[in-house]
Design an enzyme around this catalytic site. Structure first.
Site, short mmCIF file in Angstrom:
data_model
loop_
_atom_site.label_atom_id
_atom_site.label_comp_id
_atom_site.label_asym_id
_atom_site.label_seq_id
_atom_site.Cartn_x
_atom_site.Cartn_y
_atom_site.Cartn_z
N ASP A 36 -5.82 7.52 8.69
CA ASP A 36 -5.48 8.17 9.67
C ASP A 36 -4.03 8.86 9.68
OD1 ASP A 36 -7.76 7.19 11.13
OD2 ASP A 36 -6.79 7.06 13.03
N ASP B 33 3.60 -0.39 3.02
CA ASP B 33 4.56 0.25 3.65
C ASP B 33 5.14 1.51 2.95
OD1 ASP B 33 5.72 -1.68 2.15
OD2 ASP B 33 7.02 -2.36 3.37
N TYR C 41 -11.40 -6.94 8.17
CA TYR C 41 -12.42 -6.77 8.93
C TYR C 41 -13.56 -7.54 8.82
CZ TYR C 41 -9.70 -2.81 10.83
OH TYR C 41 -8.77 -1.71 11.26
N ASP D 169 -7.98 1.71 6.95
CA ASP D 169 -8.28 2.18 8.19
C ASP D 169 -6.84 3.11 8.57
OD1 ASP D 169 -9.38 2.99 10.74
OD2 ASP D 169 -9.03 0.76 11.24
N LYS E 268 -0.09 -5.38 -0.08
CA LYS E 268 1.07 -5.95 0.09
C LYS E 268 1.37 -7.38 -0.51
CE LYS E 268 4.41 -5.76 3.08
NZ LYS E 268 5.65 -5.10 3.07
C1 IPM Z 1 -12.85 3.98 11.40
C2 IPM Z 1 -12.77 3.09 12.77
C3 IPM Z 1 -13.58 2.14 12.70
C4 IPM Z 1 -13.08 1.27 11.88
C5 IPM Z 1 -13.60 1.57 14.27
C6 IPM Z 1 -14.26 2.60 15.21
C7 IPM Z 1 -14.12 0.15 14.46
O1 IPM Z 1 -11.70 3.31 13.32
O2 IPM Z 1 -14.15 4.28 10.72
O3 IPM Z 1 -11.91 4.18 10.80
O4 IPM Z 1 -12.00 0.50 12.10
O5 IPM Z 1 -13.50 0.77 10.78
MN MN Z 2 -10.33 4.10 11.89
#
Ligand code: IPM
Ligand code: MN
Length: 365
Positions: free
Chosen positions: A261, A233, A147, A257, A201
Site C-alpha cells: 500500500d 522500516d 497472517y 501488506d 526485521k
Molecule cells: C490485501 C488486503 C487483505 C489482506 C485484507 C482485505 C484482509 O488488505 O489483499 O492486501 O490483508 O491480505
Molecule cells: Mn492490504
C-alpha cells in the site's frame, strides 16, 4: 485449460467474483475492456462463470464463499475478483467476515502475492519521477507469516496474541518465486541491475533472521542476480526516497501488506494497483485495495486497478499480447488525458466512461 491446439479460438474458463462495495462496478468496467481486447487481439475468449463471494453473501447466506464456488475456482484456469469486505460485517472475534484472503489464499495454496508497482504517465503521484522510473514488484508471502493467525488469535479479556510463523518450505518457495520473476525482468530502472531485495526485521525477530538465512540459501542458486537486504522500516523510507533502485522485493505476509500500500501511495494511489495470487496449481487476481463502500455505486471509483488486474490474469493464461495491449491502452489513456484523474485519484468523468476510454484505446491499438 480447454485449449485445443488446432482450434482457431483458445477458450479459457475463468471464475469472476464481483465482490462488495465498488467491486461490481470495477469488474463491469474491466469486462468492457475485455470485450475490446478479445476483438482487437483475437485468438481467444474467456468463458466466464460468475459467482458470489464476500460480505454481502455472508449477510445473505452465512458464509463468504460457497464450498462449490471454491471447487469451481479450483477447476477453472484462473479467477478474477473485485474487492470484498464491508467494515460493518464482522465475525464474533471482530475480524471482517467478507474478506476472502484466508479461504482463497490458503484454500488454493496461492503462496505468492505479486504486486507490481509502476508509475504511469498522467497521474498525480506525490513522488517526482518519470513514468518508467518506478517499476518494481513486491512479492508478498501469502500463506504464512503473521497472517497465519487470521481469525485464530488466542487470548483472554486482558490480552490477545497472534502468532507469526515462518517455515523453511514457505520461505524457500516464495524466495525462489521472487528470483524467477527477477530472472524474467530487465532489472531496476535506475541501473538495469537484476536485483532481489530481502525485506525483513531480522535485527529484532528470530523468525525473520530465519527468513533471511533461507533467502541466502536460495539466492546462492541465482548467481547472476544481485541480492540485497533491507530492514522493513528502512525499506519504507527507501521506497519513498529511492524507488528507482528497486526491481523485485520479497517479504513476509504482513510486511508485504503494509509496504505494497505504501508503494501504491507513491505512484498515485492503490486505485492503480493490481495483484496476482499465484500457486503451483491455482491463481487468482484482484486489486490490492478494499471495497470503498463510501463511494460504492456512484460511478466514482478508479477502474484502473481492476483493468490492470485483468491484464495480469491474461498474462497468466498465456495471452501476453492481450495483457500488453491493455497495459499500453491504460498508459495512453492517462497520458493523453482521455482518462483524467482528480486529486483523489478518481476518474473525473466517472468509472464507466474511463473504462470506455480505455476500451477505445485498446481498439485503436
Ligand atoms: C490485501 C488486503 C487483505 C489482506 C485484507 C482485505 C484482509 O488488505 O489483499 O492486501 O490483508 O491480505
Ligand atoms: Mn492490504
Amino acid at each position: 485449460m480447454t485449449n485445443t491446439p488446432d482450434s482457431a479460438q483458445r477458450t479459457h474458463n475463468v471464475v469472476v467474483i464481483k465482490g462488495d462495495g465498488i467491486g461490481p462496478e470495477l469488474v463491469d468496467a474491466s469486462l468492457v475492456v475485455l470485450d475490446a481486447v478479445q476483438q482487437r487481439t483475437g485468438g481467444f475468449k474467456l468463458a466466464i462463470d460468475f459467482r458470489d463471494g464476500g460480505a454481502e453473501l455472508y449477510k445473505r447466506a452465512g458464509h463468504n464463499l460457497a464450498p462449490e464456488t471454491l471447487e469451481a475456482i479450483k477447476q477453472a484456469d484462473a479467477t478474477m475478483k473485485g474487492p470484498v469486505g464491508l467494515p460493518e460485517v464482522r465475525f464474533p472475534d471482530g475480524t471482517e467476515a467478507g474478506v476472502l484472503g484466508g479461504v482463497l489464499r490458503m484454500g488454493l495454496d496461492t503462496y505468492a502475492n505479486d504486486r507490481p508497482i509502476r508509475l504511469l504517465p498522467g497521474v498525480n503521484a506525490p513522488i517526482k519521477a518519470e513514468p518508467g522510473e518506478i517499476d518494481y514488484i513486491i512479492v508478498r508471502e501469502n500463506t504464512e507469516g503473521m497472517y497465519l493467525a487470521r481469525g485464530k488469535g488466542i487470548g483472554t479479556d486482558d490480552a490477545v496474541a497472534d502468532t507469526m510463523l515462518i517455515t523453511r518450505k514457505g520461505t524457500e518457495r516464495i524466495v525462489r518465486h521472487a528470483f524467477e520473476i527477477a530472472s524474467a525482468r530487465n532489472g531496476a530502472p535506475s541501473d538495469g541491475v537484476r536485483r532481489v531485495t530481502c525485506v525483513d526485521k531480522s535485527n529484532v525477530l528470530a523468525s525473520m533472521a530465519f527468513f533471511r538465512r533461507v533467502f541466502d540459501e536460495i539466492a546462492d542458486q541465482y548467481p547472476d542476480i544481485e541480492r540485497e537486504y533491507l530492514y522493513s522500516d528502512a525499506a519504507a523510507q527507501a521506497l519513498v526516497m529511492q524507488p528507482q533502485h528497486f526491481d523485485v522485493l520479497v517479504m513476509e505476509n504482513f510486511l508485504g501488506d503494509m509496504l505494497s500500500d505504501l508503494g501504491g501511495g507513491t505512484i498515485g494511489g492503490v486505485g492503480l494497483c493490481p495483484s496476482g495470487n499465484i500457486g503451483d496449481t491455482h491463481a487468482y487476481f484482484e486489486p490490492i485495495h478494499g471495497s470503498a463502500p463510501s463511494i460504492a455505486g456512484q460511478d466514482k471509483a478508479n477502474p484502473t486497478s481492476q483493468i490492470l488486474t485483468l491484464a495480469l490474469m491474461l498474462d497468466h493464461l498465456g495471452e501476453r499480447a492481450a495483457g500488453d495491449a491493455i497495459r499500453s491502452a491504460v498508459s495512453r489513456s492517462l497520458e493523453t488525458g482521455t482518462v483524467k484523474l482528480n486529486e483523489l485519484g478518481q476518474p473525473v468523468d466517472g468509472t464507466h466512461k474511463a473504462a470506455e476510454a480505455i476500451a477505445a484505446a485498446v481498439s485503436a491499438g
